[in-house]
Structures are given as C-alpha cells and as structure tokens.
Design a protein around this motif. Sequence first.
Motif, mmCIF file in Angstrom:
data_model
loop_
_atom_site.group_PDB
_atom_site.id
_atom_site.type_symbol
_atom_site.label_atom_id
_atom_site.label_comp_id
_atom_site.label_asym_id
_atom_site.label_seq_id
_atom_site.Cartn_x
_atom_site.Cartn_y
_atom_site.Cartn_z
ATOM 1 N N SER A 12 7.589 -8.543 -4.653
ATOM 2 C CA SER A 12 6.221 -8.049 -4.634
ATOM 3 C C SER A 12 5.368 -8.845 -3.649
ATOM 4 C CB SER A 12 5.611 -8.144 -6.037
ATOM 5 O OG SER A 12 6.384 -7.428 -6.967
ATOM 6 N N ILE A 13 5.582 -10.168 -3.630
ATOM 7 C CA ILE A 13 4.861 -11.016 -2.678
ATOM 8 C C ILE A 13 5.160 -10.578 -1.256
ATOM 9 C CG2 ILE A 13 4.753 -13.340 -1.703
ATOM 10 C CD1 ILE A 13 3.178 -13.238 -4.182
ATOM 11 N N GLN A 14 6.444 -10.312 -0.983
ATOM 12 C CA GLN A 14 6.838 -9.867 0.363
ATOM 13 C C GLN A 14 6.148 -8.558 0.726
ATOM 14 O OE1 GLN A 14 8.872 -11.267 2.612
ATOM 15 N NE2 GLN A 14 9.806 -12.933 1.460
ATOM 16 N N GLY A 15 6.129 -7.604 -0.234
ATOM 17 C CA GLY A 15 5.483 -6.324 0.026
ATOM 18 C C GLY A 15 4.001 -6.472 0.296
ATOM 19 N N VAL A 16 3.341 -7.336 -0.489
ATOM 20 C CA VAL A 16 1.910 -7.558 -0.303
ATOM 21 C C VAL A 16 1.633 -8.285 1.011
ATOM 22 C CG1 VAL A 16 -0.092 -8.806 -1.213
ATOM 23 C CG2 VAL A 16 1.366 -7.495 -2.758
ATOM 24 N N LEU A 17 2.505 -9.217 1.389
ATOM 25 C CA LEU A 17 2.323 -9.949 2.642
ATOM 26 C C LEU A 17 2.404 -9.010 3.848
ATOM 27 C CD1 LEU A 17 4.259 -13.292 2.036
ATOM 28 C CD2 LEU A 17 1.792 -12.977 2.292
ATOM 29 N N VAL A 74 -4.835 1.940 0.340
ATOM 30 C CA VAL A 74 -4.161 0.767 -0.206
ATOM 31 C C VAL A 74 -2.948 1.172 -1.034
ATOM 32 C CG1 VAL A 74 -4.394 -1.315 -1.614
ATOM 33 C CG2 VAL A 74 -6.322 -0.531 -0.237
ATOM 34 N N GLY A 75 -3.109 2.165 -1.904
ATOM 35 C CA GLY A 75 -2.029 2.566 -2.799
ATOM 36 C C GLY A 75 -0.773 3.030 -2.087
ATOM 37 N N LEU A 76 -0.931 3.901 -1.108
ATOM 38 C CA LEU A 76 0.237 4.412 -0.382
ATOM 39 C C LEU A 76 1.007 3.309 0.340
ATOM 40 C CD1 LEU A 76 1.982 6.748 0.709
ATOM 41 C CD2 LEU A 76 0.292 7.050 2.528
ATOM 42 N N PRO A 77 0.348 2.464 1.165
ATOM 43 C CA PRO A 77 1.107 1.406 1.854
ATOM 44 C C PRO A 77 1.799 0.426 0.898
ATOM 45 C CG PRO A 77 -1.046 1.696 2.872
ATOM 46 C CD PRO A 77 -1.061 2.494 1.614
ATOM 47 N N ILE A 78 1.133 0.067 -0.192
ATOM 48 C CA ILE A 78 1.734 -0.885 -1.126
ATOM 49 C C ILE A 78 2.958 -0.279 -1.795
ATOM 50 C CG2 ILE A 78 1.385 -1.953 -3.397
ATOM 51 C CD1 ILE A 78 -1.285 -2.941 -2.454
ATOM 52 N N ASN A 79 2.857 0.966 -2.233
ATOM 53 C CA ASN A 79 4.010 1.612 -2.868
ATOM 54 C C ASN A 79 5.158 1.809 -1.890
ATOM 55 O OD1 ASN A 79 3.653 2.591 -5.826
ATOM 56 N ND2 ASN A 79 1.646 2.886 -4.897
ATOM 57 N N MET A 80 4.828 2.147 -0.643
ATOM 58 C CA MET A 80 5.880 2.316 0.350
ATOM 59 C C MET A 80 6.552 0.980 0.657
ATOM 60 S SD MET A 80 6.156 5.485 1.058
ATOM 61 C CE MET A 80 7.101 5.436 2.570
ATOM 62 N N ALA A 81 5.773 -0.095 0.708
ATOM 63 C CA ALA A 81 6.336 -1.424 0.984
ATOM 64 C C ALA A 81 7.230 -1.896 -0.156
ATOM 65 C CB ALA A 81 5.210 -2.425 1.224
ATOM 66 N N LEU A 82 6.857 -1.558 -1.389
ATOM 67 C CA LEU A 82 7.610 -2.037 -2.557
ATOM 68 C C LEU A 82 8.781 -1.136 -2.929
ATOM 69 C CD1 LEU A 82 4.668 -3.201 -4.869
ATOM 70 C CD2 LEU A 82 6.207 -4.646 -3.531
ATOM 71 N N VAL A 93 3.307 9.012 -5.834
ATOM 72 C CA VAL A 93 2.054 8.621 -5.177
ATOM 73 C C VAL A 93 1.180 9.858 -4.947
ATOM 74 C CG1 VAL A 93 1.026 7.681 -3.067
ATOM 75 C CG2 VAL A 93 3.026 6.582 -4.060
ATOM 76 N N LEU A 94 1.794 10.943 -4.509
ATOM 77 C CA LEU A 94 1.045 12.151 -4.178
ATOM 78 C C LEU A 94 0.521 12.851 -5.418
ATOM 79 C CD1 LEU A 94 3.234 13.607 -1.298
ATOM 80 C CD2 LEU A 94 1.219 12.176 -1.150
ATOM 81 N N VAL A 95 1.294 12.839 -6.504
ATOM 82 C CA VAL A 95 0.826 13.426 -7.767
ATOM 83 C C VAL A 95 -0.439 12.710 -8.228
ATOM 84 C CG1 VAL A 95 1.333 13.650 -10.228
ATOM 85 C CG2 VAL A 95 3.031 14.344 -8.548
ATOM 86 N N TYR A 96 -0.401 11.387 -8.201
ATOM 87 C CA TYR A 96 -1.575 10.614 -8.614
ATOM 88 C C TYR A 96 -2.736 10.854 -7.645
ATOM 89 C CZ TYR A 96 -4.067 6.928 -11.050
ATOM 90 O OH TYR A 96 -4.973 6.237 -11.811
ATOM 91 N N TYR A 97 -2.408 10.915 -6.361
ATOM 92 C CA TYR A 97 -3.435 11.150 -5.337
ATOM 93 C C TYR A 97 -4.163 12.469 -5.572
ATOM 94 C CZ TYR A 97 -5.162 13.022 -0.914
ATOM 95 O OH TYR A 97 -5.927 13.639 0.049
ATOM 96 N N MET A 98 -3.429 13.532 -5.897
ATOM 97 C CA MET A 98 -4.036 14.847 -6.117
ATOM 98 C C MET A 98 -5.080 14.788 -7.227
ATOM 99 S SD MET A 98 -1.274 17.933 -5.855
ATOM 100 C CE MET A 98 -0.203 17.254 -7.108
ATOM 101 N N GLN A 127 -0.747 2.636 -9.030
ATOM 102 C CA GLN A 127 -1.808 3.485 -8.482
ATOM 103 C C GLN A 127 -3.082 3.397 -9.326
ATOM 104 O OE1 GLN A 127 -1.426 4.165 -5.429
ATOM 105 N NE2 GLN A 127 -1.139 6.368 -5.292
ATOM 106 N N SER A 128 -2.913 3.297 -10.635
ATOM 107 C CA SER A 128 -4.083 3.199 -11.503
ATOM 108 C C SER A 128 -4.833 1.895 -11.284
ATOM 109 C CB SER A 128 -3.663 3.314 -12.977
ATOM 110 O OG SER A 128 -2.941 2.160 -13.390
ATOM 111 N N ALA A 129 -4.118 0.859 -10.813
ATOM 112 C CA ALA A 129 -4.715 -0.472 -10.650
ATOM 113 C C ALA A 129 -5.100 -0.775 -9.209
ATOM 114 C CB ALA A 129 -3.739 -1.539 -11.153
#
Length: 312
Positions: free
Chosen positions: A7-12, A114-122, A131-136, A266-268
Amino acid sequence: MAVFFQSIQGVLVILVMIAIGYSLASAKWFTDKSGQIIARIVTQVALPMYMVNTITQDFTKDELGRLLPDIKFPIISMLVLFAISVAFARILAIRKNRRGLFQSMFFNSNTVFVGLPINMALFGTKSLPYVLVYYMINTTFFWTLGTYLIQRDGEGEWRFDIKTTLAKVFSPPLLGFVLGVLLVVFQIKLPTFIASDLQYVGSLTVPLSMFFIGIAVQRAGLHNLKVNKYSLGILFGRFILAPMVMFLLLWKADVPILMKQVFILQSAMPVMTNAPVVASLYGADADYAAIMVTESTLLSLVVVPILMTTIN
C-alpha cells in the motif's frame, strides 16, 4: 506487513506525481487556468477513452453483468452518511451558510482524481469495474443531492434544472463507461488503430489527475490548512465513518474480496474536487471547500496504507 508495504508503494507512486504537479505549479509553469484545462482534458477526453479501452480489453459480458446488483452498496452507504451528516452538522453547530456544503463533502468522495489512480496502483485494471460502479452512484448523488445542499448555502434561490443535472450525471466518463459496456455486450471489436489511440490517450488519465491535485494543493496554500470543527467533522466522516459504514454493509455480503476492498477504499477517498467549483458558482463558501479538498487529499495518502492493512 506485506500488504502495508504494498500500500505504501502504491501511495508513493501517487505522491510522487502529486509532488511533481505541486513543484511545477510552485515554479510558475502553470497559469491560474491550467488546473481547469487539465481537469477538462482528464474528464472529457482521457478518462472516457480510458474507460472504453479498459472495458473492451479486459472484461467479458458475463463479468459486467454480475456488477449490476452491486450498485445497492454505494447507494445505501451514501444515504446513511447523508443522514449522519445532518446530525453532525447540528451537533457541531455548523453555521447555516456552511451547513449544506459540510453535508455534501461529508458523504461524497473523490472517486476519479484520487480514487481511480490509487485503486489502479494497488489492484490493477481488474479493479476498474468496481471503481466505475461506485463512481456512477457517487456522481449521481453529488450532482443532485450534493449540489442542492451547496446551492442552499448560497446567496440565490435554489432551482432544480433537470437538463443541467442530467448533463452533469451523464458526463463524458460515464458515457465512456456505457459505450465500453455496449461494445462488450454486442461483441463489437474496434479497429486496431482506434484501440491504440484509446490506449495512448487514456494512459494520460492517472498522471494528469495527479498533476491536477498537485496544482490544487499549491494554489490552496499549505499555510491555509486549519484544524477546527469544520475540518475535523469532514475528516472524521470521510476517513472513519464512511469506510466503517461500507465495511458493515459488505461484512456478510457474498461478493468478491476485490469488490469489498475497492468499495471501502472508494468510500474513504477525499472530498470531491468539484465541491469548490460548485460552491463558487452558487455563492457558497468556496474557500472552505478548497481547504477541505486539500486537507483531505493530503491525509488520504496516510489513511490508505492503514486502511489497506485493516481490510486485508
């Protein structure tokens, strides 16, 4: 511990791109309108093309069909958070010209920039449908209930404009998602050159999104960040209550683990970047919204690794 370091790597990865955007903005590479231009390129060009490319390349008709029942989780979550936000606004005695903005930022999250890049990185591209369901759902809530609440804070009288609202809800990213789904459902294969163009332009989504966040943080000014009841209430809602509500909804649900992880993340996510724009448009407290976007975005980079360790 391995999950924490992943997770640290993804956030970095995300943090470095934000830092580049911040540094370039500090060096005056961008004008006052650069952030708006980048946001338009991402939301109206790069992200829709990214949606079409990823869905047509990585998903099948059966996989997409299984997603439809999952929309109930973000819907219920946001309704619960809205109810809690009403109570919190009264408990914290949020002043009337900030109350609607407080509530809107409390239950809506930044699912794209923020949500899309973080989820894609992780999690990679397999996380995209969730991601898209939540986005809609998040987009629909923001441009209806969320916008109404912000307009109510402003100086003018609120009027519901169905045409404007539908145009915001059915935005280019959502239309790109719908087009991608239709191409998969009807098994239409795009020509190679079009697929390549979609891939190249779509790949701009993540880095440009992070540049946009870096520019926004630099423009808001780190010296303007404050800790008070207005900020603590939002941060508590975004990073503690929102994932807690989603976790409880998904706890006993028979759904894929990846969906649970994506929906909780996504909720957070931090405050919607559109909140200051809408607040400015309707005469609400846009400065307050901009500060909360900045504070919540910076704090999310700390929260995500902790949250990932908790939900694994």
